[in-house]
Write a protein that holds these residues in place. Structure first.
Motif, mmCIF file in Angstrom:
data_model
loop_
_atom_site.group_PDB
_atom_site.id
_atom_site.type_symbol
_atom_site.label_atom_id
_atom_site.label_comp_id
_atom_site.label_asym_id
_atom_site.label_seq_id
_atom_site.Cartn_x
_atom_site.Cartn_y
_atom_site.Cartn_z
ATOM 1 N N SER A 174 -1.629 25.815 33.808
ATOM 2 C CA SER A 174 -0.118 25.923 34.185
ATOM 3 C C SER A 174 0.659 25.974 33.112
ATOM 4 C CB SER A 174 0.109 24.695 35.056
ATOM 5 O OG SER A 174 0.034 23.655 34.421
ATOM 6 N N ALA A 175 1.898 26.263 32.904
ATOM 7 C CA ALA A 175 2.975 26.021 31.942
ATOM 8 C C ALA A 175 2.908 24.605 31.362
ATOM 9 C CB ALA A 175 4.275 26.262 32.371
ATOM 10 N N GLU A 176 2.831 23.574 32.333
ATOM 11 C CA GLU A 176 2.727 22.283 31.987
ATOM 12 C C GLU A 176 1.395 21.890 30.929
ATOM 13 O OE1 GLU A 176 2.850 17.637 33.757
ATOM 14 O OE2 GLU A 176 3.312 19.418 35.016
ATOM 15 N N GLU A 177 0.384 22.226 31.806
ATOM 16 C CA GLU A 177 -0.837 22.117 30.914
ATOM 17 C C GLU A 177 -0.850 22.943 29.397
ATOM 18 O OE1 GLU A 177 -3.876 21.732 34.929
ATOM 19 O OE2 GLU A 177 -2.933 23.785 34.283
ATOM 20 N N LYS A 178 -0.376 24.035 29.260
ATOM 21 C CA LYS A 178 -0.277 24.723 28.101
ATOM 22 C C LYS A 178 0.502 23.846 27.066
ATOM 23 C CE LYS A 178 -0.923 29.513 29.735
ATOM 24 N NZ LYS A 178 -0.050 30.739 30.099
ATOM 25 N N SER A 179 1.720 23.389 27.548
ATOM 26 C CA SER A 179 2.464 22.524 26.825
ATOM 27 C C SER A 179 1.678 21.547 26.104
ATOM 28 C CB SER A 179 3.640 21.905 27.616
ATOM 29 O OG SER A 179 4.660 23.102 27.899
ATOM 30 N N ASN A 180 0.793 20.606 27.158
ATOM 31 C CA ASN A 180 0.069 19.642 26.654
ATOM 32 C C ASN A 180 -1.011 20.084 25.781
ATOM 33 O OD1 ASN A 180 -1.226 16.827 26.882
ATOM 34 N ND2 ASN A 180 -2.722 17.537 28.189
ATOM 35 N N ILE A 181 -1.461 21.032 25.824
ATOM 36 C CA ILE A 181 -2.498 21.525 24.768
ATOM 37 C C ILE A 181 -1.614 21.924 23.338
ATOM 38 C CG2 ILE A 181 -3.977 23.708 24.229
ATOM 39 C CD1 ILE A 181 -4.502 23.928 27.206
ATOM 40 N N ALA A 182 -0.651 22.440 23.639
ATOM 41 C CA ALA A 182 0.106 22.880 22.363
ATOM 42 C C ALA A 182 0.638 21.469 21.655
ATOM 43 C CB ALA A 182 1.414 23.465 22.624
ATOM 44 N N ALA A 183 0.875 20.578 22.341
ATOM 45 C CA ALA A 183 1.252 19.282 21.565
ATOM 46 C C ALA A 183 0.169 18.794 20.912
ATOM 47 C CB ALA A 183 1.757 18.399 22.925
ATOM 48 N N HIS A 184 -0.976 18.883 21.164
ATOM 49 C CA HIS A 184 -2.302 18.092 20.540
ATOM 50 C C HIS A 184 -2.899 19.211 19.648
ATOM 51 C CE1 HIS A 184 -1.471 15.406 23.954
ATOM 52 N NE2 HIS A 184 -1.641 14.535 22.956
ATOM 53 N N ALA A 185 -2.467 20.445 19.508
ATOM 54 C CA ALA A 185 -3.078 21.503 18.569
ATOM 55 C C ALA A 185 -2.951 21.219 17.094
ATOM 56 C CB ALA A 185 -2.429 22.753 18.894
#
Length: 222
Positions: A194-205
């Motif tokens: 989801s968009a929220e899950e993508k944001s979480n992935i991006a935050a820890h990249a």
């Protein structure tokens, strides 16, 4: 001629690269679209692709994964216009020889995702490793060597993305999967984030613009 999935992947990758980085790459969607759709031969299109990255080094991180997309597009679309046995021809062998050092393991993963779509099965990490790459077979030990970091950390697809990121950061610089490890593992953890899950992935990249571009390419192929 461009495969529809490749078109989606180009647009999604450039959007993500722009959103999470400092360079506005979205205007190049049409530029790459013209290259991929061109009737030129594969090596000419490769040269055209490289010219864009040479002129705009701000996008250098995308060069080899876009080569992978160019190649997957060749297999999916361009080859339909050629002789049936073209991939067994001396001409194609020469092209393979000239491009041996190009691309990344993203190509194998995209080929796998296309196979999953053709067979109507859900992509899974274990299936990719054992049934597609055949890492357990003696004659495929090169694949085992390349994917050893993934094989050793398969449990991470059940773990928070923070743990995936921590392992990715520790991989040796000479690992062929160092750059792809994080987005690949995050993708197999959730192939339709989801968009929220993508944001979480991006935050820890580690490299957000690259990691999210790769992730969006993979999601585009599902």
């Amino acid at each position: 001629m461009t495969d529809p999935k490749v078109n989606l992947a180009i647009e999604a990758a450039l959007n993500a690269f722009s959103k999470y980085g400092s360079f506005e790459a979205t205007p190049f969607t049409s530029v790459f679209g013209e290259i991929f759709a061109s009737d030129k031969d594969f090596l000419t299109k490769t040269a055209m692709l490289d010219e864009v990255f040479d002129d705009y080094p701000q996008m250098e991180e995308l060069r080899e994964i876009f080569f992978d997309l160019l190649l997957i597009n060749f297999f999916s679309a361009d080859v339909k216009k050629l002789e049936e046995d073209y991939l067994d021809s001396p001409e194609w062998e020469e092209i393979e020889e000239q491009t041996l050092d190009r691309g990344t393991e993203l190509l194998n993963l995209l080929l796998y995702l296309n196979e999953c779509a053709d067979e109507d099965i859900e992509p899974e990490l274990e299936d990719y490793l054992k049934e597609f790459l055949l890492v357990d077979e003696d004659e495929f030990q090169d694949e085992y060597r390349i994917y050893e970091p993934v094989i050793a950390h398969q449990i991470l697809i059940e773990s928070p993305v923070t743990e995936i990121s921590a392992i990715a950061e520790k991989l040796p610089d000479d690992s062929e999967l160092k750059e792809l490890f994080y987005p690949m593992m995050c993708f197999f953890q959730n192939i339709r984030p989801s968009a929220e899950e993508k944001s979480n992935i991006a935050a820890h990249a580690q490299t957000r613009e690259f990691d999210m571009a790769v992730l969006e390419i993979l999601v585009s192929f599902c």
